[in-house]
Design a protein around this motif. Structure first.
Motif, PDB file in Angstrom:
ATOM      1  N   LEU A 234       0.828  -1.199   0.000  1.00  0.00           N
ATOM      2  CA  LEU A 234       0.000   0.000   0.000  1.00  0.00           C
ATOM      3  C   LEU A 234       0.865   1.251   0.000  1.00  0.00           C
ATOM      4  CD1 LEU A 234      -2.613  -0.957   2.773  1.00  0.00           C
ATOM      5  CD2 LEU A 234      -2.765  -1.386   0.305  1.00  0.00           C
ATOM      6  N   LEU A 235       0.426   2.262  -0.745  1.00  0.00           N
ATOM      7  CA  LEU A 235       1.009   3.590  -0.665  1.00  0.00           C
ATOM      8  C   LEU A 235      -0.003   4.464   0.048  1.00  0.00           C
ATOM      9  CD1 LEU A 235       3.173   5.712  -1.401  1.00  0.00           C
ATOM     10  CD2 LEU A 235       1.852   6.157  -3.485  1.00  0.00           C
ATOM     11  N   VAL A 236       0.281   4.838   1.274  1.00  0.00           N
ATOM     12  CA  VAL A 236      -0.637   5.629   2.094  1.00  0.00           C
ATOM     13  C   VAL A 236      -0.260   7.103   1.943  1.00  0.00           C
ATOM     14  CG1 VAL A 236      -1.551   6.023   4.411  1.00  0.00           C
ATOM     15  CG2 VAL A 236      -0.889   3.705   3.703  1.00  0.00           C
ATOM     16  N   ILE A 237      -1.118   7.862   1.274  1.00  0.00           N
ATOM     17  CA  ILE A 237      -0.878   9.284   1.037  1.00  0.00           C
ATOM     18  C   ILE A 237      -1.771  10.085   1.979  1.00  0.00           C
ATOM     19  CG2 ILE A 237      -0.815  11.133  -0.662  1.00  0.00           C
ATOM     20  CD1 ILE A 237      -0.717   9.026  -2.852  1.00  0.00           C
ATOM     21  N   ILE A 238      -1.148  10.792   2.903  1.00  0.00           N
ATOM     22  CA  ILE A 238      -1.896  11.562   3.900  1.00  0.00           C
ATOM     23  C   ILE A 238      -2.038  12.992   3.402  1.00  0.00           C
ATOM     24  CG2 ILE A 238      -1.922  12.370   6.289  1.00  0.00           C
ATOM     25  CD1 ILE A 238      -0.268   9.884   6.994  1.00  0.00           C
TER      26      ILE A 238
ATOM     27  N   ILE B  90      -4.460   6.439  13.914  1.00  0.00           N
ATOM     28  CA  ILE B  90      -5.154   5.144  13.954  1.00  0.00           C
ATOM     29  C   ILE B  90      -5.127   4.482  12.581  1.00  0.00           C
ATOM     30  CG2 ILE B  90      -7.425   4.070  14.231  1.00  0.00           C
ATOM     31  CD1 ILE B  90      -7.976   6.151  16.436  1.00  0.00           C
ATOM     32  N   ALA B  91      -5.394   5.269  11.539  1.00  0.00           N
ATOM     33  CA  ALA B  91      -5.397   4.706  10.184  1.00  0.00           C
ATOM     34  C   ALA B  91      -4.034   4.132   9.834  1.00  0.00           C
ATOM     35  CB  ALA B  91      -5.795   5.790   9.179  1.00  0.00           C
ATOM     36  N   LYS B  92      -2.951   4.854  10.153  1.00  0.00           N
ATOM     37  CA  LYS B  92      -1.603   4.344   9.857  1.00  0.00           C
ATOM     38  C   LYS B  92      -1.327   3.055  10.625  1.00  0.00           C
ATOM     39  CE  LYS B  92       0.836   7.993  10.874  1.00  0.00           C
ATOM     40  NZ  LYS B  92       2.059   8.820  11.040  1.00  0.00           N
ATOM     41  N   ASP B  93      -1.730   3.008  11.892  1.00  0.00           N
ATOM     42  CA  ASP B  93      -1.472   1.820  12.712  1.00  0.00           C
ATOM     43  C   ASP B  93      -2.205   0.604  12.162  1.00  0.00           C
ATOM     44  OD1 ASP B  93       0.126   3.336  14.334  1.00  0.00           O
ATOM     45  OD2 ASP B  93      -1.320   3.503  15.979  1.00  0.00           O
ATOM     46  N   VAL B  94      -3.490   0.759  11.808  1.00  0.00           N
ATOM     47  CA  VAL B  94      -4.281  -0.379  11.312  1.00  0.00           C
ATOM     48  C   VAL B  94      -3.742  -0.855   9.971  1.00  0.00           C
ATOM     49  CG1 VAL B  94      -6.571  -1.123  10.549  1.00  0.00           C
ATOM     50  CG2 VAL B  94      -6.344   0.327  12.579  1.00  0.00           C
ATOM     51  N   LEU B  95      -3.443   0.075   9.075  1.00  0.00           N
ATOM     52  CA  LEU B  95      -2.946  -0.315   7.755  1.00  0.00           C
ATOM     53  C   LEU B  95      -1.573  -0.969   7.839  1.00  0.00           C
ATOM     54  CD1 LEU B  95      -4.060   2.864   5.754  1.00  0.00           C
ATOM     55  CD2 LEU B  95      -5.096   0.586   5.650  1.00  0.00           C
ATOM     56  N   SER B  96      -0.702  -0.423   8.674  1.00  0.00           N
ATOM     57  CA  SER B  96       0.646  -0.978   8.811  1.00  0.00           C
ATOM     58  C   SER B  96       0.627  -2.359   9.448  1.00  0.00           C
ATOM     59  CB  SER B  96       1.522  -0.035   9.640  1.00  0.00           C
ATOM     60  OG  SER B  96       1.664   1.211   8.999  1.00  0.00           O
TER      61      SER B  96
ATOM     62  N   GLY C  74      -1.662  -4.574   8.948  1.00  0.00           N
ATOM     63  CA  GLY C  74      -2.272  -5.562   8.060  1.00  0.00           C
ATOM     64  C   GLY C  74      -1.634  -5.691   6.697  1.00  0.00           C
ATOM     65  N   ALA C  75      -0.700  -4.812   6.353  1.00  0.00           N
ATOM     66  CA  ALA C  75      -0.102  -4.865   5.019  1.00  0.00           C
ATOM     67  C   ALA C  75       1.242  -4.153   5.039  1.00  0.00           C
ATOM     68  CB  ALA C  75      -1.036  -4.218   3.989  1.00  0.00           C
ATOM     69  N   THR C  76       2.008  -4.365   3.994  1.00  0.00           N
ATOM     70  CA  THR C  76       3.261  -3.634   3.814  1.00  0.00           C
ATOM     71  C   THR C  76       2.913  -2.243   3.294  1.00  0.00           C
ATOM     72  OG1 THR C  76       4.414  -5.672   3.280  1.00  0.00           O
ATOM     73  CG2 THR C  76       5.483  -3.606   2.645  1.00  0.00           C
ATOM     74  N   THR C  77       3.302  -1.225   4.032  1.00  0.00           N
ATOM     75  CA  THR C  77       2.891   0.124   3.672  1.00  0.00           C
ATOM     76  C   THR C  77       4.092   1.051   3.512  1.00  0.00           C
ATOM     77  OG1 THR C  77       2.673   0.814   5.988  1.00  0.00           O
ATOM     78  CG2 THR C  77       0.708  -0.078   4.930  1.00  0.00           C
TER      79      THR C  77
ATOM     80  N   VAL D 296     -10.098  -1.130   3.594  1.00  0.00           N
ATOM     81  CA  VAL D 296      -8.957  -1.069   2.669  1.00  0.00           C
ATOM     82  C   VAL D 296      -8.253  -2.426   2.616  1.00  0.00           C
ATOM     83  CG1 VAL D 296      -6.697  -0.027   2.254  1.00  0.00           C
ATOM     84  CG2 VAL D 296      -8.620   1.407   2.990  1.00  0.00           C
ATOM     85  N   LEU D 297      -8.088  -3.047   3.787  1.00  0.00           N
ATOM     86  CA  LEU D 297      -7.341  -4.303   3.871  1.00  0.00           C
ATOM     87  C   LEU D 297      -8.157  -5.503   3.399  1.00  0.00           C
ATOM     88  CD1 LEU D 297      -5.708  -3.759   7.379  1.00  0.00           C
ATOM     89  CD2 LEU D 297      -4.570  -3.544   5.148  1.00  0.00           C
ATOM     90  N   ASP D 298      -9.437  -5.529   3.745  1.00  0.00           N
ATOM     91  CA  ASP D 298     -10.246  -6.733   3.517  1.00  0.00           C
ATOM     92  C   ASP D 298     -11.364  -6.522   2.509  1.00  0.00           C
ATOM     93  OD1 ASP D 298      -8.710  -7.885   5.556  1.00  0.00           O
ATOM     94  OD2 ASP D 298     -10.115  -7.221   7.104  1.00  0.00           O
ATOM     95  N   GLY D 299     -11.447  -5.338   1.924  1.00  0.00           N
ATOM     96  CA  GLY D 299     -12.573  -5.018   1.066  1.00  0.00           C
ATOM     97  C   GLY D 299     -12.422  -5.529  -0.354  1.00  0.00           C
TER      98      GLY D 299
END
Length: 285
Positions: A10-14, A28-34, A36-39, A116-119
């Motif tokens: 994932l590329l997380v653009i804030i 919170i969003a960064k913690d959950v995404l990180s 569950g996936a390589t970010t 994002v992770l499971d959708g």
């Protein structure tokens, strides 16, 4: 719908405004995404850096953390670079997110990040105008009224304590500061005289004043059009139409496309692009 594996990169653009709006939701969003996936996390300082980060995403799935304006900006950039069809977007709403939620994105940082992770990828229709602008949700004509504050803002750094000290400080600041332009409420747009054509057929012409026109991308490449004629007594019955192209002609009209007001223009045509873009939504949506 195409589902994703949590092992995707994932590329997380804030968006630059998101940490100022709600820093806790961003964290919170960064913690959950990180978890569950390589970010790879990008914190651009400007819209230009936002665009560069999106353009350099490589094989990573882009995740926008921000409000509706950030989502529209990402879709617009991908559309103008002709990369929209092959790029599934994800969004974690932070700030105003009425548009994202209307499209099916969950409210709240945890639920949105889990989606994002499971959708699953859902293809959506898009309105594209003849100046290469896009509309994800609803197009409105005339644009909604915009109100500006009439009162002067409190000077920064006003001391607390004695009332006479506060009054003296305010007077000194206002004397030394440049006089701001007077702000007032911008009046709501009145009835407009517009010609509205759907697939070449005239729905309403310039001789019939209208209160509002709305256009929404529906499904299967068809737009839903509603024209509300000016009512002089009992409420007028809206005129409804459906089609692939919508042309509006009038004298210097403004329109609201999602969260952005554009114009004035005298003519604009919108065309529905069927399944033109993809948004990651909960798998059960």
């Amino acid at each position: 719908m195409a589902t994703f594996a949590t092992s995707d990169q994932l590329l997380v653009i804030i968006d630059p405004a998101a940490p100022q709006t709600d820093g806790e939701s961003v964290r919170i969003a960064k913690d959950v995404l990180s978890a569950g996936a390589t970010t790879k996390v990008c914190l651009p300082d400007s819209p230009e850096e936002f665009a560069r980060a999106l353009g350099r995403r490589g094989s990573r799935r882009p995740v926008v953390v921000g409000d509706d304006r950030a989502l529209v900006r990402a879709v617009t950039l991908l559309h103008r670079h002709r990369e929209l069809a092959g790029c599934a977007l994800s969004v974690v709403p932070v700030g105003g997110a009425a548009l994202a939620e209307s499209l099916g994105v969950p409210a709240g940082a945890v639920a949105a990040a889990r989606a994002v992770l499971d959708g699953a990828e859902r293809r959506l229709d898009l309105l594209v105008d003849d100046s290469d602008g896009v509309v994800l949700g609803t197009l409105g004509i005339p644009s909604a009224p915009v109100r500006a504050a009439a009162a002067a803002a409190e000077p920064v750094g006003v001391p607390s304590g004695h009332p006479w000290l506060r009054t003296t400080y305010r007077s000194l600041v206002r004397t030394l500061a440049p006089r701001p332009a007077r702000l007032s409420a911008v009046p709501a747009p009145g009835p407009a005289r517009l010609r509205v054509e759907v697939d070449g057929a005239t729905v309403v012409d310039l001789d019939q004043p209208v209160e509002a026109v709305s256009v929404t991308p529906g499904s299967c490449g068809i737009a839903e059009v509603e024209v509300r004629p000016l009512s002089l007594g009992a409420e007028a019955t809206p005129l409804l139409a459906r089609g692939r192209t919508v042309t509006v002609i009038g004298s210097d009209f403004r329109y609201r496309a999602d969260a952005q007001v554009s114009g004035p223009v005298r003519r604009r045509t919108w065309t529905v692009r069927e399944a033109a873009w993809a948004l990651t939504l909960p798998a059960h949506a």
